[in-house]
Structures are given as structure tokens and as C-alpha cells.
Design a protein around this motif. Structure first.
Motif, PDB file in Angstrom:
ATOM      1  N   THR A 174       5.612  -5.295  -0.062  1.00 45.68           N
ATOM      2  CA  THR A 174       5.120  -4.130  -0.796  1.00 45.68           C
ATOM      3  C   THR A 174       4.282  -3.236   0.109  1.00 45.68           C
ATOM      4  OG1 THR A 174       5.068  -5.509  -2.790  1.00 45.68           O
ATOM      5  CG2 THR A 174       3.910  -3.409  -2.885  1.00 45.68           C
ATOM      6  N   THR A 175       3.433  -3.835   0.935  1.00 45.65           N
ATOM      7  CA  THR A 175       2.595  -3.060   1.849  1.00 45.65           C
ATOM      8  C   THR A 175       3.440  -2.239   2.808  1.00 45.65           C
ATOM      9  OG1 THR A 175       0.831  -4.725   1.729  1.00 45.65           O
ATOM     10  CG2 THR A 175       0.787  -3.222   3.609  1.00 45.65           C
ATOM     11  N   HIS A 176       4.547  -2.806   3.262  1.00 41.74           N
ATOM     12  CA  HIS A 176       5.417  -2.124   4.217  1.00 41.74           C
ATOM     13  C   HIS A 176       5.858  -0.768   3.661  1.00 41.74           C
ATOM     14  CE1 HIS A 176       9.021  -1.508   6.792  1.00 41.74           C
ATOM     15  NE2 HIS A 176       8.345  -2.233   7.680  1.00 41.74           N
ATOM     16  N   HIS A 177       6.318  -0.750   2.428  1.00 39.00           N
ATOM     17  CA  HIS A 177       6.786   0.515   1.844  1.00 39.00           C
ATOM     18  C   HIS A 177       5.627   1.372   1.358  1.00 39.00           C
ATOM     19  CE1 HIS A 177       9.875   3.196   0.413  1.00 39.00           C
ATOM     20  NE2 HIS A 177       9.324   3.230  -0.800  1.00 39.00           N
ATOM     21  N   ASP A 178       4.533   0.740   0.928  1.00 38.01           N
ATOM     22  CA  ASP A 178       3.386   1.500   0.431  1.00 38.01           C
ATOM     23  C   ASP A 178       2.790   2.365   1.529  1.00 38.01           C
ATOM     24  OD1 ASP A 178       0.431   1.900  -0.548  1.00 38.01           O
ATOM     25  OD2 ASP A 178       1.528   1.146  -2.294  1.00 38.01           O
ATOM     26  N   LEU A 179       2.764   1.856   2.759  1.00 39.31           N
ATOM     27  CA  LEU A 179       2.264   2.644   3.881  1.00 39.31           C
ATOM     28  C   LEU A 179       3.076   3.924   4.057  1.00 39.31           C
ATOM     29  CD1 LEU A 179       1.566  -0.166   6.504  1.00 39.31           C
ATOM     30  CD2 LEU A 179      -0.135   1.429   5.590  1.00 39.31           C
ATOM     31  N   HIS A 180       4.364   3.837   3.811  1.00 39.29           N
ATOM     32  CA  HIS A 180       5.236   5.002   3.906  1.00 39.29           C
ATOM     33  C   HIS A 180       4.850   6.041   2.856  1.00 39.29           C
ATOM     34  CE1 HIS A 180       8.960   7.197   4.766  1.00 39.29           C
ATOM     35  NE2 HIS A 180       9.157   7.257   3.450  1.00 39.29           N
ATOM     36  N   HIS A 181       4.602   5.592   1.627  1.00 35.48           N
ATOM     37  CA  HIS A 181       4.229   6.512   0.550  1.00 35.48           C
ATOM     38  C   HIS A 181       2.840   7.096   0.758  1.00 35.48           C
ATOM     39  CE1 HIS A 181       7.199   6.660  -2.770  1.00 35.48           C
ATOM     40  NE2 HIS A 181       7.657   5.549  -2.210  1.00 35.48           N
ATOM     41  N   ALA A 182       1.959   6.341   1.368  1.00 34.00           N
ATOM     42  CA  ALA A 182       0.574   6.781   1.532  1.00 34.00           C
ATOM     43  C   ALA A 182       0.415   7.902   2.542  1.00 34.00           C
ATOM     44  CB  ALA A 182      -0.302   5.593   1.925  1.00 34.00           C
ATOM     45  N   GLY A 183       1.487   8.296   3.214  1.00 38.86           N
ATOM     46  CA  GLY A 183       1.418   9.431   4.115  1.00 38.86           C
ATOM     47  C   GLY A 183       2.035   9.216   5.473  1.00 38.86           C
TER      48      GLY A 183
END
Length: 277
Positions: free
Chosen positions: A214-223
Motif C-alpha cells: 500500500t505504501t508503494h502506491h500511496d507514495l505515488h498518489h502523495a505527489g
């Protein structure tokens, strides 16, 4: 029983069932993951929330409405795909595969979809394509499980096209197709969960590090739009140099054991008893 073989007849006969099937998959997967996150945030796992920002009710309304639109796009693509199968344009797998064969087909489909997702996702970040294809999805800065199908129309078509393209090359058993669709939407919802759901040490484990979190893709969404394009796996990002340099450190921070809060009572005297509001 003879199935309809014309586009119009297939649309009339199948379109409602296709919509309910695809929208039902989304509702079930997103509800399961969202419910798990809601429960876990009432435990010590609350510290695994990746971003401090909370998704808003406006985010949810936008994502849910977009999901309906996305499912309608999938429905539009599914009708000519079914027509192509029934009329011999697309090869159709016949017979019942052995368990080992089914597993092989399933792994092949997942690997192909992961490659398709990485390269189409990365392409949609090109400045000439981003606004039309992918900017809408990135309005979800703090994603939740409901973000899974939050696509603009062009991106929804790109996502829908994987199946007819892949199955034109690899006739796949129907049971494997259903299994793939179930795993795909569940992993999609997990990737947008906003709370890390994988085990501590996953991101640096010799074997598990190749599976996305989840963190892997969340970093992408976070900017971090230039990093972490993968879906199921991290190997395309690792091989192409697009994995976020702070991914492992962020993952380890998010999954660290929460600090133990000692129950220390403030100093009181018998003349000034402690009160609670």
C-alpha cells in the motif's frame, strides 16, 4: 441454450449482468478493504496510516461517481469482446484445465497485467497525455479503497482494453478469468487503502520486496508522480529506476511498532483530587 451472437442482441441480453458483475466486484472489494481499515484504525495499527491528511466526503463522492462511469466503460468494452468470442474473432479456451494448468494461466495473466499496467500507467504520466488520461485519478491525493476505479473516461478505456488484447493472444479458461478479476480488484483496493496492510519488514525482505504494498502506491498518489508505477509487483520500478528512493525507509517508518505510552498519573493531593471532564 443458444447465446445471442449479434452485437445488439448481446447488448440487450448481457449489458445489465455485465454492469452488476463489475460494479458488484468493486463494491465488495472496496467495502471489505474500507471496513478492514476502519476496524484497524481502532487498534494499534492506527499508526500505520500513511498520510496525516484524511480523505474527505467530497473525495468519496467523486470517486464513487467515477467508479460508476468506469464500470460503464468496462461494460461497453465487454460487449464487443463477448461478440468476438462467440463469433470466433477472439480465440476461446475450450475444455477444463487441470489445477496446475489453471494456476499457470493465472500466473501468466497476472504477470501480463502487471507489465501492461506499469507501461500504460507510465505513459499516461507523459505531459502530453496526463491531463486527458490520468489527472482525474490523481485528484485523490489521499487515496482510499474507493479510489480503485476513480478514472477519467480515457483511462478507463485503457484499463478495459487489457483483457481483449491479452486474450486475443492467450486463450484463457473462464475460471481463470474470474479468479483474475477478483484478485485484480482486491489488490487495487488494497493499493489505495491509505493504511499499510502488509507485514513489517515486507519492503526489504529478499522475496516479499518484489510484491507491491500500500505504501508503494500511496507514495505515488502523495505527489511523487515520477515513481512507483507498478501494480502487483515492484520489479518494473526497480529495473527501470522508477522506484521511490525513500520507499523502504517510509515503509519501515509506517510499519514500526507504535511507541509505548506509559500511563503516568499527574501529581495530586488529597485536597485537590484529579477530575475528568
Amino acid at each position: 441454450m443458444q447465446h445471442p451472437t449479434t452485437l445488439i442482441a448481446i447488448a440487450q441480453d448481457e449489458i445489465l449482468g455485465i454492469f452488476l458483475f463489475d460494479f458488484g466486484r468493486y463494491l465488495i472489494a472496496a467495502s471489505l478493504v474500507a471496513s478492514a481499515v476502519w476496524l484497524l484504525r481502532r487498534t494499534s495499527w492506527a499508526s500505520r496510516k500513511i498520510q496525516p491528511r484524511e480523505a474527505t466526503s467530497a473525495d468519496f463522492r467523486r470517486e464513487f461517481t467515477a467508479a460508476i462511469r468506469t464500470v460503464m466503460v468496462f461494460m461497453v468494452v465487454a460487449v464487443p469482446t463477448i461478440w468476438a468470442w462467440r463469433n470466433g474473432v477472439l480465440p476461446f479456451y475450450r475444455g477444463q484445465p487441470t489445477l496446475l494448468a489453471a494456476l499457470g494461466y493465472f500466473v501468466a495473466t497476472i504477470l501480463a497485467h502487471d507489465a501492461y499496467f506499469y507501461w500504460t500507467h507510465r505513459a499516461m504520466h507523459h505531459p502530453r497525455l496526463f491531463k486527458a488520461f490520468h489527472r482525474f485519478h490523481h485528484r485523490s491525493v489521499t487515496p482510499t479503497a474507493w479510489t480503485a476505479y476513480s478514472f477519467a473516461l480515457p483511462e478507463a478505456f485503457v484499463m478495459a482494453l487489457f483483457m481483449p488484447l491479452y486474450f486475443s493472444l492467450v486463450p484463457t479458461p473462464k475460471s481463470v478469468v474470474f479468479a483474475f478479476l477478483a484478485v485484480m480488484i482486491l489488490r487495487n483496493a488494497m493499493g489505495h487503502a491509505g493504511l499499510e496492510l502488509h507485514a513489517r519488514g515486507w519492503a526489504s525482505h529478499p522475496l516479499l520486496k518484489w510484491i507491491s504494498t500500500t505504501t508503494h502506491h500511496d507514495l505515488h498518489h502523495a505527489g511523487s508522480f515520477n515513481h512507483n508505477y507498478g501494480f502487483y509487483f515492484t520489479w518494473w520500478d526497480k529495473a527501470m529506476g522508477t522506484e521511490h528512493p525513500d520507499y523502504v525507509a517510509t515503509y519501515d517508518r509506517v510499519t514500526a511498532r507504535p511507541a509505548v505510552v506509559r500511563d503516568v498519573q499527574p501529581f495530586t493531593t488529597s485536597a485537590s483530587p484529579q477530575t475528568t471532564a
